[in-house]
Design an enzyme around this catalytic site. Structure first.
Site, short mmCIF file in Angstrom:
data_model
loop_
_atom_site.label_atom_id
_atom_site.label_comp_id
_atom_site.label_asym_id
_atom_site.label_seq_id
_atom_site.Cartn_x
_atom_site.Cartn_y
_atom_site.Cartn_z
N HIS A 84 0.96 -1.26 0.09
CA HIS A 84 0.06 0.04 -0.03
C HIS A 84 0.85 1.25 -0.01
O HIS A 84 1.90 1.22 0.63
CB HIS A 84 -1.11 0.25 1.34
CG HIS A 84 -0.33 -0.11 2.74
ND1 HIS A 84 0.17 1.04 3.30
CD2 HIS A 84 0.17 -1.01 3.17
CE1 HIS A 84 0.68 0.77 4.23
NE2 HIS A 84 0.63 -0.51 4.41
N ASP A 113 -0.60 4.12 0.51
CA ASP A 113 -1.13 5.32 1.78
C ASP A 113 -0.38 4.94 2.79
O ASP A 113 0.16 3.88 3.37
CB ASP A 113 -2.68 5.07 1.82
CG ASP A 113 -3.17 3.85 2.22
OD1 ASP A 113 -2.37 2.58 1.72
OD2 ASP A 113 -3.86 3.65 2.95
N ASP A 172 6.49 1.60 7.07
CA ASP A 172 4.99 0.97 6.77
C ASP A 172 4.70 1.77 5.63
O ASP A 172 3.67 2.69 5.80
CB ASP A 172 4.27 1.17 8.18
CG ASP A 172 2.95 0.52 7.71
OD1 ASP A 172 2.69 -0.27 6.91
OD2 ASP A 172 2.30 0.40 8.68
N GLU A 191 -5.07 0.88 2.61
CA GLU A 191 -5.06 -0.01 3.67
C GLU A 191 -4.97 0.48 4.90
O GLU A 191 -5.47 -0.18 5.58
CB GLU A 191 -3.74 -0.79 3.36
CG GLU A 191 -3.15 -1.93 3.92
CD GLU A 191 -2.65 -2.06 5.51
OE1 GLU A 191 -2.91 -2.88 6.15
OE2 GLU A 191 -2.43 -0.75 5.51
N GLU A 192 -4.47 1.75 5.00
CA GLU A 192 -4.50 2.52 6.27
C GLU A 192 -5.90 2.91 6.76
O GLU A 192 -6.12 3.39 8.00
CB GLU A 192 -3.42 3.29 6.65
CG GLU A 192 -1.91 3.05 6.35
CD GLU A 192 -1.49 2.29 7.46
OE1 GLU A 192 -2.28 1.61 8.10
OE2 GLU A 192 -0.13 1.82 7.46
N GLU A 212 4.58 -5.90 4.40
CA GLU A 212 4.25 -5.20 5.60
C GLU A 212 5.51 -5.57 6.46
O GLU A 212 6.11 -6.46 6.28
CB GLU A 212 3.13 -5.78 6.44
CG GLU A 212 1.74 -5.59 5.81
CD GLU A 212 1.41 -4.14 6.06
OE1 GLU A 212 1.97 -3.32 6.69
OE2 GLU A 212 0.27 -3.83 5.39
N HIS A 220 4.02 3.90 12.33
CA HIS A 220 2.99 4.75 13.07
C HIS A 220 3.35 5.56 14.11
O HIS A 220 2.30 6.12 14.62
CB HIS A 220 1.65 3.66 13.53
CG HIS A 220 0.94 2.85 12.32
ND1 HIS A 220 -0.27 2.63 12.51
CD2 HIS A 220 1.37 2.69 11.13
CE1 HIS A 220 -0.72 2.05 11.34
NE2 HIS A 220 0.21 1.94 10.52
#
Length: 405
Positions: free
Chosen positions: A91, A93, A124, A158-159, A187, A377
């Protein structure tokens, strides 16, 4: 290994690292906060087309009245028409940055410092996507007539809610009978060193919102009211003490966690009318969504049988558990990691959900393999620069192991 061989290997590693670093920076400069791709997939598609991939953008979601694409943007790219189909999934995003003043370096100005690449999405998972791409380019250059097919499934959802991304692409592929054999999700799976952990499955996620309805009243006159908090307490106690299963060789036991409880008017002398409790199951393959629901309702039915309060539960399934047991894909990953890093890999199903949950039900073998997840994150997200080239090498060796046999 001779000194000449060592020098050749060192040059190759430096080339992998620089190529992966350059592409990572190009992606990280784009502030692609979910669900905005901000041109990342355009960068990837141009490179993949040059490597012989047929690229297709898939848009899902709402459009503006002017006809501009405001939907989630997804990229499906494929080189080859035969089987097996090895798909790199990821992903573009990223999660929001929070207060940028709390970052050591601007989150969308990729910065090299102290041996790390700092930026939102560094771990990520834009560096994983960059490593995918470099690995595929080099593999195709070396083996232009390779067996099977190589594919990319890249989403920008995805997020976020994950409703217009991978799940919709997979549905479209299934409708035209285009099947994925092996899927590598980029991931960040590693814990202490690159490749020390790969995820060969994930637990299912079943969320619930419990609403208990009573009758508001004065705390001094409880007989004229029905307290929803009191009505729910014994049921919640049994719920949190329950054993749902004992897990298995791949999964820990199913767990339940209450994440939010809300009730009351703010006044100390008012019995509230309603109570809301949010809880979540992370469940193994030893139980099912229906079994969890049935057991939960049985507990509440028993405790509310003689209560004047009533309860209701709204359920939301975010993903079923999936497992890729030891087999060709897992073995290829383990061999590649061992060859590049010397690390013996541990298989794990820990952590949250990933888009692998949408791909595994099609029958594909799915493994998650990426950089370290220590800062995902977080403020000051970063990744070890030395790991970037090595990750690309691992991916390329996995391609060799699956497409050259």
């Amino acid at each position: 290994m001779s000194e000449t061989d060592n020098q050749t290997t060192a040059r190759q590693q430096a080339t992998y690292q620089q190529q992966t670093l350059d592409l990572s920076i190009a992606l990280l400069e784009r502030p692609s906060v979910t669900p905005d791709d901000d041109g990342c997939q355009d960068i990837l598609s141009k490179r993949l087309e040059q490597a012989g991939f047929a690229c297709e953008f898939m848009y899902f979601g709402d459009k503006q009245a002017k006809g501009e694409h405001t939907e989630v943007k997804n990229l499906w790219a494929r080189r080859g028409k035969g089987n097996p189909v090895i798909c790199f999934a990821g992903h573009t995003d990223v999660v929001p940055t929070g207060d940028v003043n709390n970052w050591t370096y601007p989150p969308f100005t990729p910065t090299i410092a102290d041996g790390y690449l700092w930026a939102r999405g560094a771990a990520d998972m834009k560096t994983g996507i960059a490593a995918f791409t470099i690995a595929a380019e080099r593999f195709v250059s070396n083996y232009p007539k390779h067996n099977g097919s190589i594919a990319f499934l890249i989403t920008a959802d995805e997020e976020g809610p994950s409703i217009n991304g991978t799940v919709k692409v997979i549905k479209a592929l299934e409708a035209r009978q285009e099947k994925i054999t092996y899927c590598l999700v980029g991931e960040p799976s590693s814990t202490d060193t690159l490749g020390d952990v790969i995820k060969n499955g994930r637990r299912g996620s079943l969320g619930a919102v419990l609403t208990v309805s009573g009758k508001q009243g004065h705390v001094a006159y409880p007989h004229l009211a029905s307290n929803p908090i009191h009505a729910a307490m014994s049921a919640l106690a049994e719920l949190t003490d329950a054993t749902w299963d004992t897990g298995n060789d791949y999964f820990p036991a199913t767990s339940l966690q209450i994440s939010n409880i809300n009730s009351g008017t703010g006044a100390t002398n008012v019995i509230p009318e309603t109570l809301e409790v949010i809880f979540n199951f992370r469940f193994s393959t030893e139980t099912t969504e229906d079994e969890l629901k049935e057991k939960t309702h049985a507990i509440f039915d028993r405790h509310f049988e003689n209560s004047t309060a009533k309860y209701d539960i709204h359920w939301k399934l975010s993903g079923q558990p999936f497992l890729t047991a030891k087999g060709k894909l897992v073995s290829a990953c383990q061999r590649a990691i061992k060859s590049v890093t010397g690390t013996e890999t541990t298989l794990s199903t820990s952590g949250g959900t990933s888009d692998g949950r949408f791909i595994a039900p099609t029958g594909a073998q799915v493994v998650e393999l990426g950089v370290r997840n220590a800062t995902i994150h977080q403020v000051d997200e970063k990744v070890e620069i030395d790991d970037l080239g090595r990750l690309a090498q691992i991916y390329e060796k996995i391609l060799e192991g699956l497409l050259l046999d």
